[in-house]
Scaffold this motif. Structure first.
Motif, PDB file in Angstrom:
ATOM      1  N   VAL A 354       0.824  -1.101  -0.078  1.00  0.00           N
ATOM      2  CA  VAL A 354      -0.067  -0.063   0.104  1.00  0.00           C
ATOM      3  C   VAL A 354       0.919   1.330  -0.187  1.00  0.00           C
ATOM      4  CG1 VAL A 354      -0.415   0.429   2.478  1.00  0.00           C
ATOM      5  CG2 VAL A 354      -2.267   0.880   0.898  1.00  0.00           C
ATOM      6  N   VAL A 355       1.994   1.125   0.502  1.00  0.00           N
ATOM      7  CA  VAL A 355       2.924   2.303   0.615  1.00  0.00           C
ATOM      8  C   VAL A 355       3.479   2.458  -0.718  1.00  0.00           C
ATOM      9  CG1 VAL A 355       5.330   3.131   1.434  1.00  0.00           C
ATOM     10  CG2 VAL A 355       3.547   1.956   3.022  1.00  0.00           C
ATOM     11  N   GLU A 356       3.827   1.531  -1.353  1.00  0.00           N
ATOM     12  CA  GLU A 356       4.287   1.595  -2.895  1.00  0.00           C
ATOM     13  C   GLU A 356       3.272   1.899  -3.739  1.00  0.00           C
ATOM     14  OE1 GLU A 356       5.454  -1.689  -6.575  1.00  0.00           O
ATOM     15  OE2 GLU A 356       5.373  -2.463  -4.241  1.00  0.00           O
ATOM     16  N   MET A 357       2.094   1.634  -3.724  1.00  0.00           N
ATOM     17  CA  MET A 357       0.976   2.118  -4.571  1.00  0.00           C
ATOM     18  C   MET A 357       0.660   3.796  -4.181  1.00  0.00           C
ATOM     19  SD  MET A 357       0.118  -0.294  -6.606  1.00  0.00           S
ATOM     20  CE  MET A 357       1.899  -0.413  -6.597  1.00  0.00           C
ATOM     21  N   GLY A 358       0.791   4.034  -2.844  1.00  0.00           N
ATOM     22  CA  GLY A 358       0.666   5.478  -2.432  1.00  0.00           C
ATOM     23  C   GLY A 358       1.357   6.230  -3.153  1.00  0.00           C
ATOM     24  N   GLU A 359       2.679   5.850  -2.973  1.00  0.00           N
ATOM     25  CA  GLU A 359       3.776   6.585  -3.480  1.00  0.00           C
ATOM     26  C   GLU A 359       3.716   6.530  -5.095  1.00  0.00           C
ATOM     27  OE1 GLU A 359       7.046   4.654  -1.960  1.00  0.00           O
ATOM     28  OE2 GLU A 359       7.417   6.085  -0.207  1.00  0.00           O
ATOM     29  N   MET A 360       3.152   5.647  -5.604  1.00  0.00           N
ATOM     30  CA  MET A 360       2.939   5.539  -7.082  1.00  0.00           C
ATOM     31  C   MET A 360       1.859   6.646  -7.754  1.00  0.00           C
ATOM     32  SD  MET A 360       0.367   4.900  -9.599  1.00  0.00           S
ATOM     33  CE  MET A 360      -0.295   3.288  -8.728  1.00  0.00           C
ATOM     34  N   LEU A 361       0.774   6.826  -6.798  1.00  0.00           N
ATOM     35  CA  LEU A 361      -0.158   7.724  -7.249  1.00  0.00           C
ATOM     36  C   LEU A 361       0.121   9.302  -6.653  1.00  0.00           C
ATOM     37  CD1 LEU A 361      -3.300   5.682  -5.467  1.00  0.00           C
ATOM     38  CD2 LEU A 361      -2.805   6.222  -7.932  1.00  0.00           C
ATOM     39  N   MET A 362       0.860   9.482  -5.571  1.00  0.00           N
ATOM     40  CA  MET A 362       1.538  10.561  -5.296  1.00  0.00           C
ATOM     41  C   MET A 362       2.129  11.259  -6.390  1.00  0.00           C
ATOM     42  SD  MET A 362       4.134  11.483  -2.240  1.00  0.00           S
ATOM     43  CE  MET A 362       5.327  10.499  -3.068  1.00  0.00           C
ATOM     44  N   LYS A 363       3.085  10.476  -6.980  1.00  0.00           N
ATOM     45  CA  LYS A 363       4.027  11.023  -8.163  1.00  0.00           C
ATOM     46  C   LYS A 363       3.218  11.226  -9.349  1.00  0.00           C
ATOM     47  CE  LYS A 363       7.755   8.287  -6.153  1.00  0.00           C
ATOM     48  NZ  LYS A 363       9.078   7.294  -6.433  1.00  0.00           N
ATOM     49  N   ALA A 364       2.220  10.454  -9.591  1.00  0.00           N
ATOM     50  CA  ALA A 364       1.530  10.520 -10.697  1.00  0.00           C
ATOM     51  C   ALA A 364       0.558  11.771 -10.805  1.00  0.00           C
ATOM     52  CB  ALA A 364       0.515   9.376 -10.967  1.00  0.00           C
ATOM     53  N   TRP A 365       0.306  12.239  -9.524  1.00  0.00           N
ATOM     54  CA  TRP A 365      -0.720  13.574  -9.177  1.00  0.00           C
ATOM     55  C   TRP A 365       0.034  14.729  -8.633  1.00  0.00           C
ATOM     56  CZ3 TRP A 365      -4.432   9.902  -6.099  1.00  0.00           C
ATOM     57  CH2 TRP A 365      -5.274   9.134  -7.010  1.00  0.00           C
TER      58      TRP A 365
END
Length: 465
Positions: A354-365
């Motif tokens: 979930v941290v990996e996915m959160g960081e992916m979304l954070m960078k995308a946005w």
């Protein structure tokens, strides 16, 4: 319906069931007396990818379900086990009532006792959910005000981000009885445990003003919205130093999502749902009450035949109802131990993913997380693009509905009011969860949906009430 306690063979049943439970507990305790160990030794995964998909095939395939935190998820194996228990009841209710129910609840309580490292099975009750557990605790506090043991104006301290239903329960029981409620004002985004500890100390000092006492501290283990892991051990220790009468930890999300150890945490009362992150069917929770004179006066708010026989026994019979969700704990343990590392392995992998996915979304946005990864569990708060125009709780709910209805994405949205002087602050955060059934495409689907909204010039102002 007569109470099973009045049945002539009840004493025989109790002796047999107690002996069985005691033997089970002793086996787990003697395995490693000095360490907190799960009641069954985790083994390497025996679940293939196809097995895992089959266990959750009842989920709607059209929906990216990244909101395990709200209602949890129950695998097909456990649904089938619950169905068998329910059939066993309706096939011969009298036999089930007199000969099966209480021993089966005791078996579940014994396994929970070992999971949470409690001293004795009598400290563990099974209730519907954490909201019921909160009512049990607050009811007792209200009685203390009504009977003159607490003075009008004595305080209950709770976090500002406490669950909404728990706040309502405090209002219904404690405020109405004359208690003063002080909310710990926590920052968000939050950067460190020190920020939380500092604000908590301030609230305790406020509670002790004008000669009053802090009678109860209500501490979340993992706040719901926004989601942050709270340093409960440190806050419980501070409560002991400051003379707080009782500490209640509302840990609705905790078991299966973060480490849960009663001896380490040291709270007087602690509750966690088993249906959120521990794969039980809805709804079931445990309520731990450390042995003391005060806990002897805790009672279930639904009064039935077992009133006065101790909270665990009272909770085991609150009238004719379906108790099957409380009986599948042994089957759930078998299920989680099919994963490498058991529940601890599941928890660790969920956190990392979930941290990996959160960081992916954070960078995308181009946004940020709501807290450092070490303060996250299996849930992470991710900032949403400012241009979405989330300006109220109503906007957050409307956007959540829009994502569900138009994109097939289930995710809670949190509105964060801007602070004075902030320029273009992030006012919307999504709480994403990760559980064993989730795949990376669930999060890509969310990313792409938000990107489409941004590219289309969407704002929440376009959504009707």
């Amino acid at each position: 319906m007569d109470s099973p306690r009045n049945h002539p063979c009840r004493q025989l049943f109790e002796l047999k069931d107690t002996a069985t439970a005691t033997a089970t507990a002793a086996t787990a305790t003697n395995h490693n007396r000095n360490n907190h160990t799960a009641p069954q030794k985790p083994k390497l995964s025996s679940l293939s990818a196809a097995d895992l998909r089959s266990e959750f095939a009842h989920h709607d395939p059209a929906v990216a379900r990244i909101n395990n935190g709200s209602f949890g998820s129950c695998p097909a194996t456990i649904i089938a086990a619950q169905h068998r228990w329910h059939l066993r009841f309706i096939q011969q209710p009298d036999d089930f009532y007199f000969n099966v129910l209480q021993s089966s609840i005791l078996r579940s309580r014994t396994l929970i006792k070992d999971l949470i490292n409690a001293d004795h099975v009598d400290e563990v009750s099974i209730v519907d959910n954490a909201t019921t557990a909160a009512a049990i605790v607050f009811q007792q506090t209200a009685w203390a005000f009504a009977e003159g043991r607490f003075n009008k104006g004595d305080a209950t301290v709770m976090l500002h981000y406490a669950y909404g239903a728990v706040k309502k329960s405090v209002q219904a029981y404690i405020s109405r009885a004359g208690g003063r409620v002080i909310e710990v004002q926590l920052p968000f985004p939050v950067r460190s445990n020190d920020e939380i500890i500092c604000e908590f100390r301030k609230a305790l000092e406020q509670g002790k003003s004008d000669g009053h006492k802090v009678r109860l501290a209500v501490i979340d283990h993992i706040t719901s919205m926004p989601s942050v892991v709270i340093p409960v051990k440190e806050l419980v220790k501070i409560c002991r130093e400051e003379g707080v009468d009782r500490v209640f930890v509302d840990a609705a999300h905790a078991i299966g999502c973060t480490e849960v150890d009663m001896k380490e945490i040291g709270a007087d009362v602690y509750t966690s749902n088993l249906h959120k992150w521990f794969f039980c069917p809805p709804s079931v929770a445990f309520l731990y009450c450390r042995k003391s004179d005060e806990t002897l006066d805790l009672h279930h708010p639904v009064v039935s035949h077992e009133y006065g026989n101790g909270l665990a026994i009272e909770s085991g019979w609150i009238g004719t109802r379906d108790y099957s969700a409380q009986l599948v704990v042994p089957e759930v343990l078998e299920f989680v131990n099919r994963f490498e590392g058991g529940i601890e392995g599941i928890r660790k992998r969920n956190h990392e993913k979930v941290v990996e996915m959160g960081e992916m979304l954070m960078k995308a946005w181009g946004t940020n997380l709501g807290s450092p990864p070490k303060m996250c569990s299996s849930m992470v708060m991710v900032g949403l693009p400012v241009c979405l125009g989330i300006s109220s709780d109503s906007d957050a709910l409307k956007l959540r509905t829009h994502l569900r209805d138009c994109f097939g994405i289930e995710v809670p949205i949190y509105y964060r009011a801007p602070k004075d002087g902030e320029i273009d602050p992030i006012t919307g955060y999504a709480r994403i969860s990760h559980q064993v059934y989730n795949v990376v495409d669930d999060y890509y689907k969310f990313r792409d949906a938000v990107n489409k909204l941004v590219n289309d010039g969407f704002t929440c102002a376009f959504l009707s009430d």
